[in-house]
Design a protein around this motif. Structure first.
Motif, PDB file in Angstrom:
ATOM      1  N   GLN A   1      -0.585  10.638  -3.110  1.00 37.35           N
ATOM      2  CA  GLN A   1      -0.066   9.889  -5.099  1.00 37.35           C
ATOM      3  C   GLN A   1      -0.223  11.743  -6.139  1.00 37.35           C
ATOM      4  OE1 GLN A   1       0.057   6.688  -6.024  1.00 37.35           O
ATOM      5  NE2 GLN A   1       0.542   7.578  -8.202  1.00 37.35           N
TER       6      GLN A   1
ATOM      7  N   ARG B   1       3.063  13.273  -8.470  1.00 38.05           N
ATOM      8  CA  ARG B   1       3.158  13.642  -9.871  1.00 38.05           C
ATOM      9  C   ARG B   1       3.664  14.717  -9.954  1.00 38.05           C
ATOM     10  NH1 ARG B   1      -2.929   9.849 -11.271  1.00 38.05           N
ATOM     11  NH2 ARG B   1      -2.050   7.730 -10.886  1.00 38.05           N
TER      12      ARG B   1
ATOM     13  N   PRO C   1       5.407   4.276  -1.428  1.00 38.77           N
ATOM     14  CA  PRO C   1       4.835   3.551  -2.480  1.00 38.77           C
ATOM     15  C   PRO C   1       4.630   4.941  -4.144  1.00 38.77           C
ATOM     16  CG  PRO C   1       3.517   2.320  -1.681  1.00 38.77           C
ATOM     17  CD  PRO C   1       4.410   2.815  -0.673  1.00 38.77           C
TER      18      PRO C   1
ATOM     19  N   LEU D   1       8.016   5.992  -5.228  1.00 38.55           N
ATOM     20  CA  LEU D   1       8.943   5.654  -5.403  1.00 38.55           C
ATOM     21  C   LEU D   1       8.536   5.025  -6.291  1.00 38.55           C
ATOM     22  CD1 LEU D   1       8.879   2.974  -2.654  1.00 38.55           C
ATOM     23  CD2 LEU D   1      10.912   4.093  -3.067  1.00 38.55           C
ATOM     24  N   ASP D   2       7.381   5.036  -6.948  1.00 42.10           N
ATOM     25  CA  ASP D   2       7.036   4.508  -8.856  1.00 42.10           C
ATOM     26  C   ASP D   2       6.883   6.051  -9.224  1.00 42.10           C
ATOM     27  OD1 ASP D   2       5.910   3.376 -10.240  1.00 42.10           O
ATOM     28  OD2 ASP D   2       4.086   4.255 -10.139  1.00 42.10           O
TER      29      ASP D   2
ATOM     30  N   THR E   1      13.850   0.088 -11.393  1.00 39.73           N
ATOM     31  CA  THR E   1      12.734   1.009 -11.360  1.00 39.73           C
ATOM     32  C   THR E   1      11.755   0.029  -9.730  1.00 39.73           C
ATOM     33  OG1 THR E   1      11.758  -0.407 -13.214  1.00 39.73           O
ATOM     34  CG2 THR E   1      12.592   1.318 -14.006  1.00 39.73           C
ATOM     35  N   HIS E   2      10.851   0.969  -9.630  1.00 39.16           N
ATOM     36  CA  HIS E   2      10.238   0.333  -8.889  1.00 39.16           C
ATOM     37  C   HIS E   2       9.462  -0.742  -9.107  1.00 39.16           C
ATOM     38  CE1 HIS E   2       7.053   0.328  -5.610  1.00 39.16           C
ATOM     39  NE2 HIS E   2       6.000   0.959  -6.377  1.00 39.16           N
ATOM     40  N   ARG E   3       9.061  -1.314 -10.436  1.00 40.94           N
ATOM     41  CA  ARG E   3       8.533  -2.015 -10.706  1.00 40.94           C
ATOM     42  C   ARG E   3       8.805  -2.564 -11.378  1.00 40.94           C
ATOM     43  NH1 ARG E   3       3.145  -0.434 -12.647  1.00 40.94           N
ATOM     44  NH2 ARG E   3       2.900   2.585 -12.085  1.00 40.94           N
TER      45      ARG E   3
ATOM     46  N   LEU F   1      10.006  -4.191  -7.505  1.00 40.77           N
ATOM     47  CA  LEU F   1       8.963  -5.087  -7.323  1.00 40.77           C
ATOM     48  C   LEU F   1       8.156  -6.355  -7.906  1.00 40.77           C
ATOM     49  CD1 LEU F   1       5.734  -2.814  -6.702  1.00 40.77           C
ATOM     50  CD2 LEU F   1       6.108  -3.561  -5.699  1.00 40.77           C
TER      51      LEU F   1
ATOM     52  N   ARG G   1       9.310  -5.549  -2.283  1.00 39.83           N
ATOM     53  CA  ARG G   1       8.049  -5.563  -2.047  1.00 39.83           C
ATOM     54  C   ARG G   1       7.218  -5.986  -0.998  1.00 39.83           C
ATOM     55  NH1 ARG G   1       8.575  -9.440  -5.733  1.00 39.83           N
ATOM     56  NH2 ARG G   1       7.932 -11.163  -4.536  1.00 39.83           N
TER      57      ARG G   1
END
Length: 600
Positions: A539, A543, A561, A564-565, A583-585, A588, A595
């Protein structure tokens, strides 16, 4: 052919080890002069390789031939001088002449010693230098940005760059030794001919007969040696493959099958090596027997002539001494065809690399800095009419549902697959890859594979091999490699073993990622950069990557993820085509298949 350690005495000469394992590699930062690394596109025929070797070293070979000829002449003069001493000095019982004869022998011995020492020094220096040139040239050819259609694996190329380069350079010693041995045989024939013409003719006829027989045998050695070199190279390639794939092999229990495969290849190489040893042994035995037979014939003929009173005692002593001496130059003279055939076989194998044509013809254009990336209708492997566009400065993640599709896409973008081998077009900065040189492509487009190689050296040299990276600290921080650096007092200068053997899987991945980030390419493509990294660290890396690569075109092929996010948008690669773009979200919330595929 010989090494400095083998120069303990004039009669100790050994051929280069023909079974040396290719275990020597060159450090990544070793470079050579431009004339040593230039690899022509035109084929380099086998005879051309040997001619080039001889032409480049004509001065050293001339000097070495002169000195080695002087050595052989001195060796030949020794029994002649002894015969003259017996014939004249001892008969007349003159102490003055005896002292003069001893001084002459001392001069001959000194000449023999010095000419051997300096002659071999000149030849071995030229041999070693020439072998280095060919090693560098073969390595440079194999490392060209545009791959060459050699049909060889990396282990085979390594064998050619080491053993075959050394054996090709041996021709530098073979020719002077051949000429100097011929000088010794001719001087012997003339000296014996002056005593009695039949002795001289016997030496000449015997030498011609010996060489005729051995030249036939040397052809068998050349054919056997070529086959042995090929099998040893295949065994070396198999070892390289096993080492690189050892971890995954252990993972699914395939290590025993792989070992059996290597054992079979290695056994074939061993069997051929035994065959070559037998042929060499037969050659050496026949050569020794023929040389001994000639020496015995000269000795018996001289004894018969002395018994008949046709030659004197001094001439008999000279004849017997020359008959014993001639065995050494005859041995060298008779072995030279074998080494010539070995050098030709090695040059032939180097031709496989140096004369190989590029698998593609690179263009001459230049991509624009910081441009976009476009894949338009690409069909290759599992890819089917693949189309997508990444704008300049955009961060895009590609979620590939099939691992093979991800690998095929990475191979196409990395130009491991030439543009002519697939349908469709890949554009960098609006220009077709086929219109760009590979060097220019890689200045702007960097594809970092999931199994990025780690080299022996230090953390610093693995991240920044050229020592010119501007973003070295930022790359270390973004890849979360700071904890590895902090673990060791040497920091970035901490030693790394070959293939990163002293690092964990996650540390190797982060080190490879740091190297990719430090390159600061205009377009960066990452393929599964964090599969061995824990979720928290992954993570943070995602970032950091987004921040460091802001306003720089970035593509990450991943199912993580976190990445992807962090991406601006996600492309779903399923069945070889892009099936979704959001977008990833957003995906989903709207795509159940997505998902299920990426949720952890």
């Amino acid at each position: 052919m010989t090494t400095p350690d083998e120069m303990t005495a004039p009669d100790e000469m050994a051929p280069a080890d023909e079974t040396t394992a290719p275990d020597e590699t060159t450090a990544p930062d070793e470079t050579a002069a431009p004339d040593e690394t230039a690899v022509p596109d035109a084929p380099a025929p086998r005879a051309g390789i040997l001619r080039t070797t001889l032409r480049r070293n004509v001065g050293a070979m001339a000097g070495g031939t002169l000195l080695m000829g002087l050595y052989q002449a001195g060796e030949t003069a020794f029994p002649i001088a002894l015969g003259l001493i017996v014939e004249h000095t001892m008969r007349e019982r003159d102490l003055g002449r005896l002292g003069l004869s001893i001084a002459a022998l001392a001069v001959i011995i000194t000449t023999v010693s010095l000419s051997w020492r300096f002659g071999m020094r000149v030849l071995q220096k030229a041999n070693t230098t020439e072998a280095h040139r060919w090693r560098v040239r073969v390595a440079a050819s194999a490392l060209q940005p545009v791959a060459r259609d050699t049909g060889l694996k990396s282990g085979e190329v390594l064998t050619i760059a080491t053993e075959d380069a050394d054996q090709t350079a041996d021709i530098i010693e073979v020719v002077p030794l051949l000429i100097s041995s011929l000088v010794a045989v001719l001087i012997t024939a003339v000296a014996l001919g002056l005593a009695d013409v039949r002795l001289g003719l016997l030496v000449i006829a015997g030498t011609i007969a010996i060489l005729s027989i051995l030249s036939v045998m040397s052809k068998r050695i050349g054919a056997s040696t070529r086959e042995q070199q090929a099998r040893v190279a295949r065994a070396g390639a198999k070892v390289a493959d096993l080492i690189s794939g050892l971890r995954p092999l252990h993972g699914f229990g395939g290590n025993h099958a792989a070992f059996r495969s290597y054992r079979r290849v290695s056994t074939e190489a061993k069997s051929q090596a035994i065959t070559v040893a037998r042929v060499n042994g037969a050659y050496a035995g026949v050569a020794l027997a023929l040389n001994a037979a000639l020496a015995a014939a000269v000795t018996l003929t001289a004894g018969w002539l002395a018994f008949e009173g046709r030659i004197g005692i001094g001439e008999l002593v000279m004849s017997v001494g020359l008959a014993q001496f001639i065995m050494e130059p005859l041995r060298l003279f008779s072995e030279m065809p074998k080494y010539v055939m070995i050098a030709r076989a090695s040059a032939e194998r180097m031709e496989l690399v140096l004369a190989a044509r590029p698998v593609m013809t690179p263009g001459t254009g230049r991509p624009s800095t910081g441009g976009d990336l476009e894949v338009d209708g690409v069909r290759y492997g599992s890819l089917r009419e693949l189309k997508f566009h990444v704008a300049a400065g955009e961060f895009v993640a590609i979620a590939a549902y099939q691992a093979q599709a991800a690998a095929d896409l990475a191979a196409v973008l990395a130009v491991r697959v030439p543009p002519g081998a697939y349908e469709g077009v890949v554009r960098v900065g609006g220009q077709d890859l086929a219109d760009l040189p590979v060097e220019g492509i890689r200045e702007h487009l960097l594809v970092n594979p999931y199994d990025g190689e780690i080299f022996a050296g230090t953390l610093r040299t693995n991240i920044d091999p050229s020592g010119t990276a501007r973003l070295l600290p930022e790359a270390v921080a973004a890849s979360m490699l700071t904890d590895v650096v902090a673990l060791h007092p040497e920091g970035l200068d901490h030693g790394v073993r070959d293939r990163g053997a002293n690092l964990s899987g996650g540390q190797r991945q982060r080190l490879s990622l740091a190297r990719a980030l430090a390159a600061d390419a205009g377009i960066l493509v990452l393929h599964d950069p964090t599969t061995a990294v824990d979720a928290v660290t992954e993570q943070l890396i995602a970032r950091n990557l987004a921040r460091l690569r802001a306003n720089r075109t970035t593509v990450v092929i991943t199912s993580s993820p976190a990445f992807l996010d962090a991406a601006d948008r996600v492309l779903v690669l399923d069945g070889g085509v892009i099936t979704a773009d959001d977008t990833h979200r957003g995906l989903l919330g709207t795509d159940a298949g997505y998902r299920q595929a990426v949720a952890r």
